[in-house]
Structure formats: structure tokens, C-alpha cells
Design an enzyme around this catalytic site. Sequence first.
Site, PDB file in Angstrom:
ATOM      1  CG  ASP A  66       3.186   8.879  -5.457  1.00  0.00           C
ATOM      2  OD1 ASP A  66       4.318   8.096  -5.258  1.00  0.00           O
ATOM      3  OD2 ASP A  66       3.519   9.956  -5.114  1.00  0.00           O
ATOM      4  CG  ASP A  75       0.131   6.513  11.938  1.00  0.00           C
ATOM      5  OD1 ASP A  75      -0.880   6.801  12.449  1.00  0.00           O
ATOM      6  OD2 ASP A  75       1.146   7.295  12.043  1.00  0.00           O
ATOM      7  CG  HIS A 103       7.592   8.905  -4.088  1.00  0.00           C
ATOM      8  ND1 HIS A 103       6.546   9.293  -4.411  1.00  0.00           N
ATOM      9  CD2 HIS A 103       8.625   9.818  -3.919  1.00  0.00           C
ATOM     10  CE1 HIS A 103       6.680  10.789  -4.793  1.00  0.00           C
ATOM     11  NE2 HIS A 103       8.171  10.881  -4.313  1.00  0.00           N
ATOM     12  N   GLY A 303       6.811  -2.662   8.327  1.00  0.00           N
ATOM     13  CA  GLY A 303       7.612  -3.842   8.444  1.00  0.00           C
ATOM     14  C   GLY A 303       9.309  -3.507   8.188  1.00  0.00           C
ATOM     15  CB  SER A 337       8.327  13.772  -3.264  1.00  0.00           C
ATOM     16  OG  SER A 337       8.478  13.583  -5.002  1.00  0.00           O
TER      17      SER A 337
END
Length: 584
Positions: A66, A75, A103, A303, A337
Site C-alpha cells: 500500500d 492497535d 489508506h 492523533g 480497498s
Amino acid sequence: MASSASAQQEYPLFPGDPLVHQQWHLKNTGQNAFSERGGVAGEDLNLSLTHALGIMGSGVTTAVIDGGVELTHPDLINNVKPGSWDFLTNSPDLKPANSSDSHGTGVAGIIAATAFNGIGGRGVAPRAGLVGFNYLKNGNMENWLQSHGMYSDGFNKASFDFPRVFNQSYGRTLSAPQRFNYDSTPWLQTYEQAQEEITTTSHSGRGAIFVKSAGNGYRVQSFNARGLGSGYLWFANRNHGLPMQNVNLERIDTSYWNLVVSAYNADGKLSSYSTVGSSVFVSAPGGEYGSTTPAIISTDISGCDWGKNPANLRNSLHGGHPLDPHCDYNATMNGTSSAAPNTTGAIALIMSANPALTWRDVRHILASTARKIDAEHPGVTLTFNNAQGEAQQYDAIPTWQTNAAGYDFHTFYGFGAVDVDAAVHMARFYNADRGNFTITPWQQVDANVTIPDGSVAGGESSVQIDSDVTVEAVQIRVTGEHTSTRDVAIELISPAGTRSILMTPRTGTITGRNGFDDMQMLSHHFYGEVAQGQWTIRLIDTQGEDEAFVFDPRNGAQDIRAVHRNNAQDGVLTSWQIRFIGHN
């Protein structure tokens, strides 16, 4: 071949992640996922029993090919494995380059966001390993494949951390069939050869799988107009309900080594944008746009100053939300996607349930257990007038069909929606012998057949196949002349009478006046049938009148309206080739 969504057994998802109750793609209860309304209960991956059994992807490493990926995201970090690489910086640091480079982080979260850690949501395979490769910003994936020893004897392809599933959530929108000589494109050959070698020989022969998104070109076509710059093009009649883009237009999506995935939404229907076609293998949740109806909830660049949160407040999951106080997630991830990583995560679960499975076993399990989603979809019938003004009707996208081997198939969904619990159940008790894998040589057919203008009769050519291969996929290459390839439908008919639409009509834009030059297409529609017998290809010109279209420039300039003039000439199918991928 699996049951419908309404018949699925109900199992709860374990708590432990504050956003998981809104992640409809994991378990759809009709929740709104921070959009205006929810979807239809049961239209999801059906994985709650698999998770309840503790099957969560352990022992399987997945690769995100990607852009940047925030591997230090709270996470994701616990699932990160060594081996990532950024081609822009030539380093293993895959930190996103800027705020819009979110993305890859969203893709990674759909696959393997950590479970039961008290933050965010949950990945499909929340204990699977993660590595990333920044390909979208550079495009030198083939260099990585070579540098990591795909063609050297010294590389240990059985390494634990070497990925078993590669996710490719990217693609191009093409306006017409490509005209190029495959032999003159070494980068494409390198990429496909590397994919083949990794697929068939890594992990002591158990291999790997490359998952690929189908694209987002159903309703509009990205287009570059000379002197006007880039923009979006659509036809005023919404293209008769047919897709502007067909997955077989993109050469890489016609490679057998890519498992191509379309997208469905929270209502259990094709996502409005999803590209479709005969090379689609399965469908998975992609959602819509997250405003009126749900998108996918996943990780965002952490953030409140970076990522989708500050830039796109289309729903209520943004800075200051009590379920996401640090702005580390978003609820607007969508597109094929998102469908691709949902499938990648599902494959990781299948492989984790039975590590002995080969890549062919996994593909067979997916095809055998996929759920017939949107079962009552009527298909799309195209009505047009021929040169004599007579009304013609063409079954451009058939409803669900069952092939001669008993497999259900649809142009929108391939074999259907991925059903994780059904697939994992089959995987746990799997003992099938898939036979000896084989790819037959290309068989050339010299046709010189006329494609009559505006006639559903079309022009056809047949070939007798003597091989007794059991089909897993069929590839076709077509050469011919036509002044408007957008108008041409291409279909292939098997000896058993199964009819597969390889190229939907009204695909692409006003370009494509030079016909077809070894245009490659792939179909999974004949899965399980026998190759032996007569195969027929048919090309049909479906245009009989002028069509209005609109070009919307990206620079904000006023829309340009014009007319695509009907071509009134016959075309010619000069020659074609066919080969079969399957087993003896």
C-alpha cells in the site's frame, strides 16, 4: 453455496474493544456505525463462531502492499512482524508521509487490529502478523520481490514471518482495452512471475495468496481530457445501469495469481462504486461512504492532527468522541480497498484454523462456502435500437447462475460473499485431494469473423478442446478491430452451455477506437467444469444511437456536456487464444 444471511447461526462477539459493536462488517445487527442509518442484520463476514473458538489468525503473517502504514499505531503495534519496507526512504520505517497518507493504516486495521485491548475496534484476524510495503508511492514492488530473493536459491521462503497473504488495495481506472505487447513490459512479467513463484513455492509448497481489490469504477470513470486536465466522466443515462469499468480492463486483474474482490454494503447489495466482472472471485464488505449509510470502521493515523479525522467530519466519530478520545480511528473507510483486507483477514483465519492447507485448498474453500448474497438480483438487461431502428435486448449482466459443476456465480459477486464460519468449518475438517495443478498452453484460433453493427446476434468463433482438465479458471486473449470498443460485449460459452460475460457492454469511455490487441480476460465462472469439448467466444456490438455524456473537471471548472456518436461500422474478430488453469 452456503446459506443465506438470515439462516446464519447467531453467536455474540466478545466485548473488549469499544468500537466493535459498531463494526457491522464483523457482525451486522443493523447498527448505524456513526452514519445516518444502519443496514440489514446478518449481512457481514459471519465470523463470530470462529472468534469464539479462539481462531483469530495466530501463526499467519499478512502483508499490506500500500502506501505508508503506521506500524506503531497502538492497535497495530503488537501484531507487527519484521520485514516491512518503505521504497521512498529505503528503510523499514513505514511512517505515513503526510496527513492524507492514511489508506494503508486503515487497510492494516481491517486485517489485524488487536482484540481485547480496551481501545478502538477489532481486525478480522486480530492475532495475525502484519508487515507493510510502501508500493503506492513508488511502484517498485517488483524490485522488492527480486531483492528478497524470489529468484535466488538462498532465500528461505518457508520463514515464519514471510507473509502467507498479500493485500493489494489499489488499481487503475482504464478508459478502454489496453493495447500493448506483453513481451515488451518486463516489469509486469517480473511481477506476475514473482507472484506465481511465491504463490506456488513459498512455505514449503503450501504457498501464499495475493488478494486484489476490484476497483471503484462502476458509476464514474476517471478520465484525462486533452487540454482540460483530469476529471470524472459519466453518461447522462447512468450508463443504462451497466458498469463504466469492468475488472477485465485492468491487465493485473486478469492474472490468475490475483484473487480479485468486489465490495458489498451494509444492506447486502453491491456497493455503489464497486467494479465488477468475470475475474471477481468473491465479494466482501466495503460499505458506502459513512454519511448516509455505513462505511467501515478502522484504524486511522493516530492523533487529532493527522489522518481522516480532522479533514473529513462526515460522521460523529472524530476528535473528542468518548469512544475515540485520541482520534485514532475513522468510520469512513470504504471502497474495494476495504473489501480486499476483509478477505485477507478471512484467509488468515482459514489458514490459522488449518495451517496445512495449500493456497489451492484455501481458494477452493472460499469458492465452496461463499454465500449467495443479493440472491434475487435480476441482473441488467440492455435495450437499444439497431441501425434499422428495431429494438434489441441483450442480457448484459445475468442473474445468479449455477454452472454445470454446481457452483453459483454472479458478475457482481463472483462465487458470493465470504462466509468465514462456513469456510473455517470446512478448513478444520478438510481432506480433499485437489489433483495435479496444471496450466495448459495457449491455443490460438484464427477467426476473421465479422462483428455486425448493433446486432445481438454478434460474431462468434469456436474451438475444440481435447484436454480433460477440470477447470479452475479460464483465460482468453482477443485481437480484433472495432471503432468503439465501449459498445462491445464479449462472452465465452463452455461445452456444458455455461455463458460467462467476460466484458460487459458500455464499458469505458468514448475512447478505444483501435480495437483489441491481445486483450487478456479471465473468468472463474466455469469452476469445476471439464475443459474437453467445444468452447465458443461471441462478440456483440450493442450500440445503435448517439449517447450524451458529461465531463466533470477536477479543477472545479464547469461541467462539459458532449455526445458520443454512434459508430455504424462492423467490427472484426481477427483471432483469439484460450488456456485453462485447473487440475488433472
